[in-house]
Design a protein around this motif. Sequence first.
Motif, mmCIF file in Angstrom:
data_model
loop_
_atom_site.group_PDB
_atom_site.id
_atom_site.type_symbol
_atom_site.label_atom_id
_atom_site.label_comp_id
_atom_site.label_asym_id
_atom_site.label_seq_id
_atom_site.Cartn_x
_atom_site.Cartn_y
_atom_site.Cartn_z
ATOM 1 N N UNK A 164 -47.543 -21.663 -13.207
ATOM 2 C CA UNK A 164 -47.043 -21.402 -14.529
ATOM 3 C C UNK A 164 -45.529 -21.594 -14.542
ATOM 4 N N UNK A 165 -45.019 -22.225 -15.611
ATOM 5 C CA UNK A 165 -43.588 -22.448 -15.761
ATOM 6 C C UNK A 165 -42.900 -21.164 -16.200
ATOM 7 N N UNK A 166 -41.646 -21.050 -15.787
ATOM 8 C CA UNK A 166 -40.835 -19.895 -16.151
ATOM 9 C C UNK A 166 -40.200 -20.161 -17.518
ATOM 10 N N UNK A 167 -40.272 -19.174 -18.400
ATOM 11 C CA UNK A 167 -39.681 -19.305 -19.724
ATOM 12 C C UNK A 167 -38.175 -19.074 -19.625
ATOM 13 N N UNK A 168 -37.407 -20.134 -19.915
ATOM 14 C CA UNK A 168 -35.951 -20.084 -19.832
ATOM 15 C C UNK A 168 -35.376 -20.362 -21.208
ATOM 16 N N UNK A 169 -34.401 -19.561 -21.612
ATOM 17 C CA UNK A 169 -33.742 -19.752 -22.903
ATOM 18 C C UNK A 169 -32.230 -19.734 -22.696
ATOM 19 N N UNK A 170 -31.518 -20.150 -23.739
ATOM 20 C CA UNK A 170 -30.061 -20.117 -23.725
ATOM 21 C C UNK A 170 -29.596 -19.279 -24.906
ATOM 22 N N UNK A 171 -28.684 -18.350 -24.641
ATOM 23 C CA UNK A 171 -28.166 -17.510 -25.716
ATOM 24 C C UNK A 171 -27.265 -18.327 -26.649
ATOM 25 N N UNK A 172 -26.883 -17.731 -27.751
ATOM 26 C CA UNK A 172 -26.142 -18.389 -28.823
ATOM 27 C C UNK A 172 -24.699 -18.688 -28.405
ATOM 28 N N UNK A 173 -24.444 -19.940 -28.055
ATOM 29 C CA UNK A 173 -23.110 -20.354 -27.609
ATOM 30 C C UNK A 173 -22.085 -20.256 -28.729
ATOM 31 N N UNK A 174 -22.493 -20.549 -29.945
ATOM 32 C CA UNK A 174 -21.589 -20.483 -31.092
ATOM 33 C C UNK A 174 -21.094 -19.056 -31.302
ATOM 34 N N UNK A 175 -22.014 -18.102 -31.310
ATOM 35 C CA UNK A 175 -21.631 -16.694 -31.481
ATOM 36 C C UNK A 175 -20.814 -16.201 -30.298
ATOM 37 N N UNK A 176 -21.175 -16.639 -29.095
ATOM 38 C CA UNK A 176 -20.434 -16.216 -27.905
ATOM 39 C C UNK A 176 -18.999 -16.716 -27.957
ATOM 40 N N UNK A 177 -18.786 -17.974 -28.330
ATOM 41 C CA UNK A 177 -17.432 -18.532 -28.406
ATOM 42 C C UNK A 177 -16.624 -17.832 -29.494
ATOM 43 N N UNK A 178 -17.244 -17.545 -30.622
ATOM 44 C CA UNK A 178 -16.545 -16.822 -31.688
ATOM 45 C C UNK A 178 -16.134 -15.437 -31.190
ATOM 46 N N UNK A 179 -17.004 -14.783 -30.462
ATOM 47 C CA UNK A 179 -16.671 -13.464 -29.905
ATOM 48 C C UNK A 179 -15.538 -13.526 -28.908
ATOM 49 N N UNK A 180 -15.550 -14.548 -28.063
ATOM 50 C CA UNK A 180 -14.467 -14.733 -27.088
ATOM 51 C C UNK A 180 -13.133 -14.879 -27.817
ATOM 52 N N UNK A 181 -13.097 -15.750 -28.830
ATOM 53 C CA UNK A 181 -11.849 -15.982 -29.553
ATOM 54 C C UNK A 181 -11.425 -14.756 -30.362
ATOM 55 N N UNK A 182 -12.379 -14.079 -30.976
ATOM 56 C CA UNK A 182 -12.054 -12.877 -31.763
ATOM 57 C C UNK A 182 -11.357 -11.832 -30.886
ATOM 58 N N UNK A 183 -11.932 -11.590 -29.715
ATOM 59 C CA UNK A 183 -11.371 -10.595 -28.794
ATOM 60 C C UNK A 183 -10.037 -11.049 -28.220
ATOM 61 N N UNK A 184 -9.971 -12.295 -27.778
ATOM 62 C CA UNK A 184 -8.759 -12.797 -27.130
ATOM 63 C C UNK A 184 -7.594 -12.903 -28.105
#
Length: 138
Positions: free
Chosen positions: A1-21
């Motif tokens: 059986x294959x492992x279910x792999x996903x990627x989190x929201x890069x757009x939201x993550x980058x916005x959060x990085x910039x907001x905080x920084x």
Amino acid sequence: MKVLTVFDDAQAAAAGVLRTALAARGEPFATDVEVGTKVPTTRVPEQVWRYVMVRKDSDIPHPSMANSRVTLRVTCWHEDDDQAHDLAMLCQGLLLVHSGPVIRGVRPGTGPLPAVDDVSGAPLSTFTVLANIRPRLA
């Protein structure tokens, strides 16, 4: 059986990085900057605003699902051309040095390139970066 792999929201993550920084920066052009993922709804020539928009332009997962390469476009509106450019350069630098739980690394893409908002006439500067996104087992 294959492992279910996903990627989190890069757009939201980058916005959060910039907001905080950006909130921690002392440069005058970086104060009172709002960061979001949508075009501002109140874009009128009479209003002076400082806004950074992060959008995902493309998403190319590796066939192994061990990484996803995402193109992020960042657009910076400001009071004048110079400050729009300075804000874009700072945002680009902040993303290039970032490594975290979602975005594991960033490389430069294009820009910053100067432009003018077609609705308000406000100066803006835009650039892209290529972000490597960390996979997550679901």
